[in-house]
Write an enzyme that holds these catalytic residues in place. Structure first.
Site, mmCIF file in Angstrom:
data_model
loop_
_atom_site.group_PDB
_atom_site.id
_atom_site.type_symbol
_atom_site.label_atom_id
_atom_site.label_comp_id
_atom_site.label_asym_id
_atom_site.label_seq_id
_atom_site.Cartn_x
_atom_site.Cartn_y
_atom_site.Cartn_z
ATOM 1 N N ASP A 178 0.875 -1.179 0.000
ATOM 2 C CA ASP A 178 0.000 0.000 0.000
ATOM 3 C C ASP A 178 0.907 1.222 0.000
ATOM 4 O O ASP A 178 2.131 1.086 -0.034
ATOM 5 C CB ASP A 178 -0.960 -0.012 1.203
ATOM 6 C CG ASP A 178 -2.332 0.547 0.826
ATOM 7 O OD1 ASP A 178 -2.379 1.718 0.396
ATOM 8 O OD2 ASP A 178 -3.338 -0.178 0.943
ATOM 9 N N HIS A 242 -2.689 3.209 -4.761
ATOM 10 C CA HIS A 242 -2.111 2.858 -3.453
ATOM 11 C C HIS A 242 -0.674 2.376 -3.614
ATOM 12 O O HIS A 242 -0.279 1.370 -3.018
ATOM 13 C CB HIS A 242 -2.973 1.789 -2.758
ATOM 14 C CG HIS A 242 -4.257 2.328 -2.179
ATOM 15 N ND1 HIS A 242 -4.293 3.277 -1.180
ATOM 16 C CD2 HIS A 242 -5.559 2.043 -2.470
ATOM 17 C CE1 HIS A 242 -5.549 3.564 -0.875
ATOM 18 N NE2 HIS A 242 -6.351 2.831 -1.660
ATOM 19 N N GLU A 306 -9.796 2.471 -5.210
ATOM 20 C CA GLU A 306 -9.501 3.887 -4.967
ATOM 21 C C GLU A 306 -8.381 4.428 -5.855
ATOM 22 O O GLU A 306 -7.420 5.016 -5.381
ATOM 23 C CB GLU A 306 -9.144 4.069 -3.474
ATOM 24 C CG GLU A 306 -10.283 3.657 -2.559
ATOM 25 C CD GLU A 306 -9.949 3.786 -1.079
ATOM 26 O OE1 GLU A 306 -10.822 4.265 -0.333
ATOM 27 O OE2 GLU A 306 -8.842 3.400 -0.657
ATOM 28 N N TRP A 377 -16.732 -4.317 -1.649
ATOM 29 C CA TRP A 377 -16.498 -3.663 -0.352
ATOM 30 C C TRP A 377 -17.318 -2.394 -0.170
ATOM 31 O O TRP A 377 -17.721 -2.065 0.936
ATOM 32 C CB TRP A 377 -14.995 -3.378 -0.165
ATOM 33 C CG TRP A 377 -14.430 -2.239 -0.984
ATOM 34 C CD1 TRP A 377 -14.007 -2.300 -2.276
ATOM 35 C CD2 TRP A 377 -14.223 -0.885 -0.553
ATOM 36 N NE1 TRP A 377 -13.544 -1.070 -2.679
ATOM 37 C CE2 TRP A 377 -13.655 -0.184 -1.649
ATOM 38 C CE3 TRP A 377 -14.447 -0.197 0.647
ATOM 39 C CZ2 TRP A 377 -13.317 1.165 -1.575
ATOM 40 C CZ3 TRP A 377 -14.109 1.152 0.720
ATOM 41 C CH2 TRP A 377 -13.556 1.819 -0.380
ATOM 42 N N TYR A 403 -16.261 -4.381 7.881
ATOM 43 C CA TYR A 403 -15.063 -3.549 8.040
ATOM 44 C C TYR A 403 -14.670 -3.492 9.514
ATOM 45 O O TYR A 403 -15.252 -2.754 10.309
ATOM 46 C CB TYR A 403 -15.284 -2.171 7.401
ATOM 47 C CG TYR A 403 -14.719 -2.155 5.989
ATOM 48 C CD1 TYR A 403 -15.025 -3.212 5.117
ATOM 49 C CD2 TYR A 403 -13.851 -1.167 5.541
ATOM 50 C CE1 TYR A 403 -14.474 -3.262 3.840
ATOM 51 C CE2 TYR A 403 -13.304 -1.208 4.269
ATOM 52 C CZ TYR A 403 -13.615 -2.261 3.424
ATOM 53 O OH TYR A 403 -13.068 -2.320 2.177
ATOM 54 N N PHE A 404 -13.672 -4.302 9.852
ATOM 55 C CA PHE A 404 -13.280 -4.447 11.255
ATOM 56 C C PHE A 404 -12.429 -3.269 11.736
ATOM 57 O O PHE A 404 -12.038 -3.232 12.896
ATOM 58 C CB PHE A 404 -12.520 -5.766 11.455
ATOM 59 C CG PHE A 404 -13.374 -7.012 11.322
ATOM 60 C CD1 PHE A 404 -14.719 -6.949 10.963
ATOM 61 C CD2 PHE A 404 -12.827 -8.266 11.573
ATOM 62 C CE1 PHE A 404 -15.498 -8.099 10.844
ATOM 63 C CE2 PHE A 404 -13.592 -9.425 11.457
ATOM 64 C CZ PHE A 404 -14.932 -9.339 11.090
ATOM 65 N N TRP A 452 -8.299 -2.989 8.078
ATOM 66 C CA TRP A 452 -7.357 -1.958 7.619
ATOM 67 C C TRP A 452 -6.723 -1.374 8.864
ATOM 68 O O TRP A 452 -7.376 -1.289 9.920
ATOM 69 C CB TRP A 452 -8.099 -0.892 6.803
ATOM 70 C CG TRP A 452 -8.787 -1.478 5.614
ATOM 71 C CD1 TRP A 452 -10.122 -1.754 5.493
ATOM 72 C CD2 TRP A 452 -8.180 -1.897 4.389
ATOM 73 N NE1 TRP A 452 -10.368 -2.319 4.261
ATOM 74 C CE2 TRP A 452 -9.206 -2.418 3.570
ATOM 75 C CE3 TRP A 452 -6.872 -1.887 3.906
ATOM 76 C CZ2 TRP A 452 -8.962 -2.919 2.289
ATOM 77 C CZ3 TRP A 452 -6.625 -2.386 2.631
ATOM 78 C CH2 TRP A 452 -7.662 -2.891 1.843
ATOM 79 N N THR A 453 -5.456 -0.945 8.737
ATOM 80 C CA THR A 453 -4.745 -0.673 9.991
ATOM 81 C C THR A 453 -4.165 0.744 10.096
ATOM 82 O O THR A 453 -3.173 0.950 10.771
ATOM 83 C CB THR A 453 -3.643 -1.733 10.195
ATOM 84 O OG1 THR A 453 -2.794 -1.763 9.039
ATOM 85 C CG2 THR A 453 -4.242 -3.105 10.410
HETATM 86 C C1 ACM Z 1 -10.816 -0.608 0.376
HETATM 87 O O1 ACM Z 1 -11.371 -0.556 1.479
HETATM 88 N N1 ACM Z 1 -10.171 0.443 -0.105
HETATM 89 C C2 ACM Z 1 -10.862 -1.826 -0.426
#
Ligand code: ACM
Ligand code: ZN
Length: 510
Positions: A178, A242, A306, A377, A403-404, A452-453
């Site tokens: 990313d 990304h 994105e 998503w 989405y955690f 996602w972090t």
């Molecule tokens: C994403 O949440 N950008 C796949």
């Protein structure tokens, strides 16, 4: 009471007795019998040689539960000639011992994980005698961990994969690149890890760099470790957006030539790989060759989410490429890139997966290969559209609790993105949308949760974000609809939390 094979079978109201075993996910069927099974130490395990790996992994897991050896009772693993469902197992608990029967190795492993759960919370009363028959509703039951925004150690990922497998989840989607860090070593592009794996820690005034990457040996070790637990490791390299970490290492691959940096901020950046630079294909070939040599999985995720079209719109090389390819809109470039990346993966024997943006351009996306899997998503819309195009889909809608990284409670005390969703919404998540035809729902492979972090800078926080959402997700993907009930699940979870505690997993109390 009906009599069955000399044993008395109690047919009772499902949600009361099934609750006694406190299994998560709830199995397809449980029939209770008279009597109980007791054991104070590690049972003797008599495994069919066919299930050698499953037996060995289970014995390792049991050493945490039963520190002392040898209790005299037995567990027998038996191979059935065939089962109607893949991953099916039958677990029979009798006073004298326990039998796990399965036709495939995954089924045997799931049966043993159910037993592991039972042993973890077994008290002086032992286990009630019962027959459990079980199999999944969906073949794809996954979790994604973003290891770019925060670099997680192999040790932590192993702990997480072991917990996934205890819940019968079977896919680990490994987000390896990313803007904020590149984690895969690629021999032909050494700067990807030398430069692209580290970023400045923007929280500090001093120049402190954080990051890391996984060595080939670590990746192979992790894959083997996961495979023994029937978890498939699916790599993702996010292209063409990304990619700040790529551009920082190889600025010639951008539209402007830079300068670029491995991003220390979070968001969607305009600088992405130039669509008109053939270096893109050399890079992709080297990356895909590396993935193909390291990862046995049939799947490779190519990202595609994105993508800002701003640079492409103003770039003469990208404009020339549009002309060469005969695409009208800039967004058509992304579809063409996706098509070529997908073809490169097909050549390497892999099935491509992309985020739902890859079918945004309606006209161009018709030309994408039919086996390209769409990961939905942005709600369910992308997945719903994809099945109408006859494409396979994995549902991971941010609208349904998948989405955690979102907060678990609407409180300033909670970590995560400020879009809390009710826990019950995730529990009720169904990868098949209402209104899908039979043919369309057959294209839904399953679902997954994504962590996602950007906000998660330590593995303990990751655990807190993942659990107990992972437990609800497991039930959404494994358990037949007719056996689902949020209140009953919540009661089972109160006991199941003890299992999480014994694995030293931090979880949110809802
Ligand atoms: C994403 O949440 N950008 C796949
Ligand atoms: Zn360009």
């Amino acid at each position: 009471m009906p009599v069955n094979g000399g044993m008395i079978v109690l047919v009772v109201e499902k949600n009361i007795l099934m609750m006694n075993l406190n299994l998560i996910p709830m199995p397809a069927s449980i029939r209770f019998m008279e009597g109980a099974f007791h054991c104070a130490g590690l049972p003797k395990i008599d495994g069919d040689p066919w299930f050698k790996t499953e037996t060995a992994v289970f014995c390792g897991q049991m050493r945490m539960v039963f520190p002392q050896e040898d209790s005299g009772v037995y567990i027998a693993l038996k191979r059935m000639p065939q089962a109607e469902k893949r991953e099916y197992y039958k677990l029979t608990i009798r006073p004298e011992g326990i039998t796990v029967e399965a036709a495939d190795e995954a089924g045997a492993y799931h049966g043993l994980q159910t037993l592991r759960q039972l042993f973890m919370t077994m008290d002086a009363e032992g286990l009630p005698c019962a027959v459990i028959e079980d199999y999944p509703q969906f073949p794809w039951r996954g979790l994604m961990l973003d290891c770019s925004r925060n670099f997680f150690t192999v040790e932590f990922i192993k702990k997480l994969i072991d917990a996934l497998s205890m819940h019968h989840l079977n896919k680990f989607h490994w987000h390896l690149s990313d803007d904020q860090g590149w984690r895969l070593p690629v021999e032909k592009y050494p700067l990807l890890t030398e430069i692209g794996s580290k970023r400045r820690d923007s929280r500090l005034i001093r120049d402190v760099y954080r990051g890391g990457f996984y060595t080939a040996a670590e990746i192979e070790d992790l894959i083997a470790w996961a495979a023994a637990r029937h978890v498939e490791v699916v790599p993702e390299i996010d292209l063409p957006g990304h990619t700040s970490s790529v551009l920082a290492a190889y600025p010639g691959l951008g539209c402007t030539g830079g300068p670029y940096r491995v991003e220390e901020r979070f968001g969607v950046f305009d600088d992405i790989l130039c669509a008109g630079n053939d270096g893109l294909w050399d890079l992709a070939a080297a990356v895909f060759d590396t993935l193909a040599s390291l990862f046995p999985s049939n799947y490779v995720h190519i990202g595609g989410d994105e993508v800002s079209f701003r640079r492409w719109a103003g770039c003469p090389k990208c404009r020339a490429k549009m002309e060469e390819w005969g695409v009208q809109k800039v967004s058509g470039l992304q579809a063409r890139i996706t098509a070529r990346l997908a073809a490169m993966l097909t050549e390497r024997g892999k099935t491509p997966i992309g985020w739902d943006e890859v079918i945004d351009n309606e006209e161009e996306s018709k030309k994408l290969p039919q086996d390209l899997i769409i990961m939905s998503w942005r709600g369910r819309v992308g997945g719903d559209r994809a099945v109408k195009m006859g494409r396979p889909v994995i549902m991971t809608p941010n609208s349904d609790g998948c989405y955690f990284d979102y907060k678990q409670k609407d409180s300033p005390e909670e970590p995560g993105q400020p879009y809390p969703k009710p826990f019950s919404l995730l529990y009720d998540f169904n990868p098949v949308s209402a209104g899908m035809t039979r043919e369309e729902s057959a294209l839904v492979l399953g679902g997954q949760g994504n962590l996602w972090t950007e906000y998660i800078y330590a593995s303990k926080i990751a655990e807190y974000m993942i659990f107990p959402r992972l437990c609800a997700l497991a039930e959404a993907l494994w358990t037949p609809q007719a056996n689902k009930n949020f209140e009953a699940f919540s009661r089972r979870l109160a006991v199941h939390n003890r299992r999480l505690e014994s694995l030293d997993i931090l979880y949110c109390r809802h």
